[in-house]
Every structure is written in structure tokens, then in C-alpha cells.
Design an enzyme around this catalytic site. Structure first.
Site, PDB file in Angstrom:
ATOM      1  N   SER A 166      37.935  33.490  43.947  1.00  0.00           N
ATOM      2  CA  SER A 166      37.360  32.657  45.092  1.00  0.00           C
ATOM      3  C   SER A 166      38.184  32.855  46.727  1.00  0.00           C
ATOM      4  O   SER A 166      37.763  34.146  47.194  1.00  0.00           O
ATOM      5  CB  SER A 166      37.705  30.978  44.839  1.00  0.00           C
ATOM      6  OG  SER A 166      36.516  31.271  45.411  1.00  0.00           O
TER       7      SER A 166
ATOM      8  N   HIS B  52      41.958  27.643  59.269  1.00  0.00           N
ATOM      9  CA  HIS B  52      41.045  27.460  60.454  1.00  0.00           C
ATOM     10  C   HIS B  52      41.879  26.579  61.753  1.00  0.00           C
ATOM     11  O   HIS B  52      42.998  25.404  60.859  1.00  0.00           O
ATOM     12  CB  HIS B  52      39.854  26.959  60.260  1.00  0.00           C
ATOM     13  CG  HIS B  52      39.121  27.150  58.578  1.00  0.00           C
ATOM     14  ND1 HIS B  52      38.751  28.173  59.155  1.00  0.00           N
ATOM     15  CD2 HIS B  52      39.029  26.976  57.873  1.00  0.00           C
ATOM     16  CE1 HIS B  52      37.308  29.003  58.339  1.00  0.00           C
ATOM     17  NE2 HIS B  52      38.125  28.058  56.965  1.00  0.00           N
TER      18      HIS B  52
ATOM     19  N   CYS C 232      39.405  29.939  40.411  1.00  0.00           N
ATOM     20  CA  CYS C 232      38.644  29.701  39.119  1.00  0.00           C
ATOM     21  C   CYS C 232      39.927  30.353  38.414  1.00  0.00           C
ATOM     22  O   CYS C 232      40.449  31.224  38.505  1.00  0.00           O
ATOM     23  CB  CYS C 232      37.613  30.582  39.137  1.00  0.00           C
ATOM     24  SG  CYS C 232      36.476  29.406  40.477  1.00  0.00           S
TER      25      CYS C 232
END
Length: 125
Positions: free
Chosen positions: A71, A76, A91
Site C-alpha cells: 500500500s 505531510h 496489507c
């Protein structure tokens, strides 16, 4: 089915959070954040496919992300507020998203952390 009813056929775990009171210098350091996200990928036991980043203006924040076979991991930053958000979504039973999240937190050294967990798995009756 939500809430873990039935057999889990797809394993998806998402840990994400808000980091307050981080050192603005590290939040502006693109090279350091790329190194951190690469190491977090190893710690998560995920397979790194691609790393990218984007700077918002000359003194602005950054988005740094790793696309992994399982994934993604993203950071940020808003250095002007000493604030960062972190997402680690993986996953598969072989991955450890919490270990990767904790590693990133240890490197950004926030004064306060809000962490959340989402079960993104699929269950079958």
C-alpha cells in the site's frame, strides 16, 4: 463484514496520526524525510516500489510518500506550525505498520501525538 465478523480474507491495517510540536527544521528537510520514509518501509517489512516528494514553496511544507507493494506510507508537513501528519497503510499479515509509524514519530520528535487505527480488512462469512 465490519468489526471482524467472519473469516478475514484481506488483511489491511491503517495507522495514522497528527504530530504536534515537531522541529520545523526536520519538517523542511526533504532528504531527511526521504531517508526516514525509506527506513520506515524496511521496519514495516514492506517492499518499496517508489518514493516521491513535493515541496510547497521554497520554505513551505513537504509531502513525502512511499508506494509499497502492500500500500503506502506518507508524511505531510507544515513547518510553520511544527505540525505533521503520518499515514502508514499496509496489507498482509507479514507487515507491521505500527512499528513503521512509531519509527517515524521517533524521528520527528513531536511534543504531542494523536494516533488512530483503522481495520481496512475484508471479512467473509
Amino acid at each position: 463484514m465490519a468489526g471482524g465478523v467472519g473469516a478475514r480474507v484481506v488483511v489491511g491495517r491503517h495507522i495514522y496520526g497528527n504530530l504536534y510540536g515537531c522541529d520545523p527544521q526536520i519538517l523542511r528537510d526533504e532528504s531527511a524525510l526521504i531517508t526516514i520514509i525509506k527506513e520506515a518501509t524496511k521496519i514495516a517489512n514492506a517492499m518499496l516500489l517508489s518514493v516521491g516528494s513535493y515541496r510547497f514553496g521554497p520554505n513551505g511544507g513537504l509531502t513525502v510518500f512511499a508506494i509499497v507493494a502492500e500500500s503506502h506510507i506518507s508524511i505531510h508537513t507544515w513547518p510553520e506550525y511544527g505540525f505533521a501528519t503520518v499515514d502508514v497503510y499496509t496489507c498482509g499479515d507479514h507487515t507491521d505498520p505500527k512499528a513503521a509509524f512509531d519509527y517515524i514519530v521517533s524521528k520527528l520528535k513531536p511534543q504531542k501525538v494523536e494516533a488512530f487505527f483503522g481495520d481496512r480488512s475484508m471479512y467473509k462469512e
